[in-house]
Every structure is written in C-alpha cells, then in structure tokens.
Design an enzyme around this catalytic site. Structure first.
Site, PDB file in Angstrom:
ATOM      1  N   VAL A 173     -69.290 -32.425  46.385  1.00 12.82           N
ATOM      2  CA  VAL A 173     -70.551 -32.275  47.115  1.00 12.82           C
ATOM      3  C   VAL A 173     -71.551 -31.432  46.320  1.00 12.82           C
ATOM      4  CG1 VAL A 173     -69.525 -32.539  49.413  1.00 12.82           C
ATOM      5  CG2 VAL A 173     -69.649 -30.268  48.386  1.00 12.82           C
ATOM      6  N   ASP A 186     -62.106 -24.144  46.491  1.00  9.69           N
ATOM      7  CA  ASP A 186     -61.565 -25.458  46.124  1.00  9.69           C
ATOM      8  C   ASP A 186     -60.094 -25.283  45.722  1.00  9.69           C
ATOM      9  OD1 ASP A 186     -61.460 -28.146  45.420  1.00  9.69           O
ATOM     10  OD2 ASP A 186     -62.430 -27.860  43.498  1.00  9.69           O
TER      11      ASP A 186
END
Ligand code: IMP
Ligand code: MG
Length: 181
Positions: free
Chosen positions: A151, A101
C-alpha cells in the site's frame, strides 16, 4: 516495475477518525506523564504530524533514520542514517512508524533504544500487516489491520512516490515495456 494507484483501501476521513481515536488512547494511557515520540523516517512523518497535534501531554519528538535492508534475512544490527538528538535515557518512549510488516525495523529500533537506557518503549503504527510478520512483535497502539497487499499514501511510498496521498491505496503493477532496439 511501473505502478499506478489501484483501489483506495482506507479513506482520508477514515484515517482522520482513527488517528483521533488513537490520540485519545495515548492521552489516556500516558496522562499526566511526559512522553518522547521517536518516529522512523520517512514513512511516519505525516502520521506523526497529525497524531502529535492531538496529544495533550507534555511531549517531545525526534526522528531516527535507519538503513533499508530489503531483501536480506538479517535481523541483526541496523545502521542508522540519522541519530536522535534528544536524550532518551530514563524516559518513556513511544516509537512511531507507518506500518508494522515483517517486524524487523521496529524490533531493531526498539533494541537500540533499550540499549540507550530508555525507561520503557512502546510501539504505535498506523497500519499492521500481520500476514508477513517474521519477528513476533506487536504494536501497543495501531490504526488499522490490513491484508497482505503493498500500500501507499499517507507517508507510505513506492520508490519514494505517493507519500503525499491523503488516503491509503493499493498499487496496480504492470511490467515495464521492453527496452527499445
Ligand atoms: P518491516 O521492517 O518489514 O516491519 O518493514 C517496515 C517498513 O517497510 C515500513 O517502515 C515501510 O517503510 C516498509 N513497508 C512495509 N510494507 C509496506 C507497504 O505495504 N507499503 C509501503 N512500505 C511498506
Ligand atoms: Mg518506513
């Protein structure tokens, strides 16, 4: 905030197929050498379990636990909540995580392993979310590039829930109801 499952972004079948392709890439890249997989707890657990059974190399694996520092801008040292038991110095290491990320986690862990004298460290993640990257770091092996959405599933959690879902899904958030009284 309360959350429910939104839409399925990556199906169980898509994951299965892609993990097999990744295992093929890793087998070809490292064969016939030995490899140590270092997986970052807890999100990588399911990915590691599926991936490692498709590797036909002499492998060892171990887990590393690191403290979460969500909300800080720090790119400095991370504190470990679980250290490796396997000796990694002098070995080729493949770091396994659920998602790349901002890049802070993998950057820090890679630095820690380099300090422990590994011969080489590469990175393998199931998901890559490049939109939020803060540290220029790339995965050597990755499953899927995803848009900038939160998610869950296949190891990834929201407040420790949903790790057991066999697919990757988005979340729908709704504000918590106001407290009574
Ligand atoms: P980074 O240090 O920002 O690259 O973050 C990596 C960690 O943040 C991952 O190992 C996950 O635990 C968590 N994370 C980042 N994005 C998501 C997401 O969309 N869902 C669940 N966890 C996430
Ligand atoms: Mg994680």
């Amino acid at each position: 905030m309360e959350a429910t499952i939104g839409k399925i972004l990556i199906s169980q079948q898509q994951i299965e197929q892609r993990v097999a392709e990744l295992a093929g890439q890793i087998n070809r890249h490292y064969s016939p050498g030995e490899l140590i997989l270092v997986a970052i707890m807890n999100g990588s657990l399911i990915f590691l379990a599926d991936l490692v059974r498709l590797l036909n190399l002499p492998v060892k694996f171990d887990f590393i636990g690191i403290s979460s520092y969500t909300g800080t801008e720090s790119t400095g040292t991370v504190s470990t909540t679980k250290n490796l038991k396997i000796q990694v110095s002098g070995h080729r290491v493949l770091l396994i995580d659920d998602i790349l990320d901002t890049g802070q986690t993998l950057h820090n862990v890679r630095q820690m392993l380099t300090q422990q004298g590994v011969a080489e460290v590469k990175i393998c993640v199931l998901l890559d979310k490049p939109a939020r990257r803060r540290i220029p770091i790339q995965a050597d092996f990755y499953g899927f590039t995803i848009p900038d959405e939160f998610v869950v599933g296949y190891g990834l959690d929201y407040q420790e829930k949903y790790r057991n879902l066999p697919y990757i899904a988005t979340l729908k958030f709704k504000p918590s109801p106001p407290a009574a009284g």
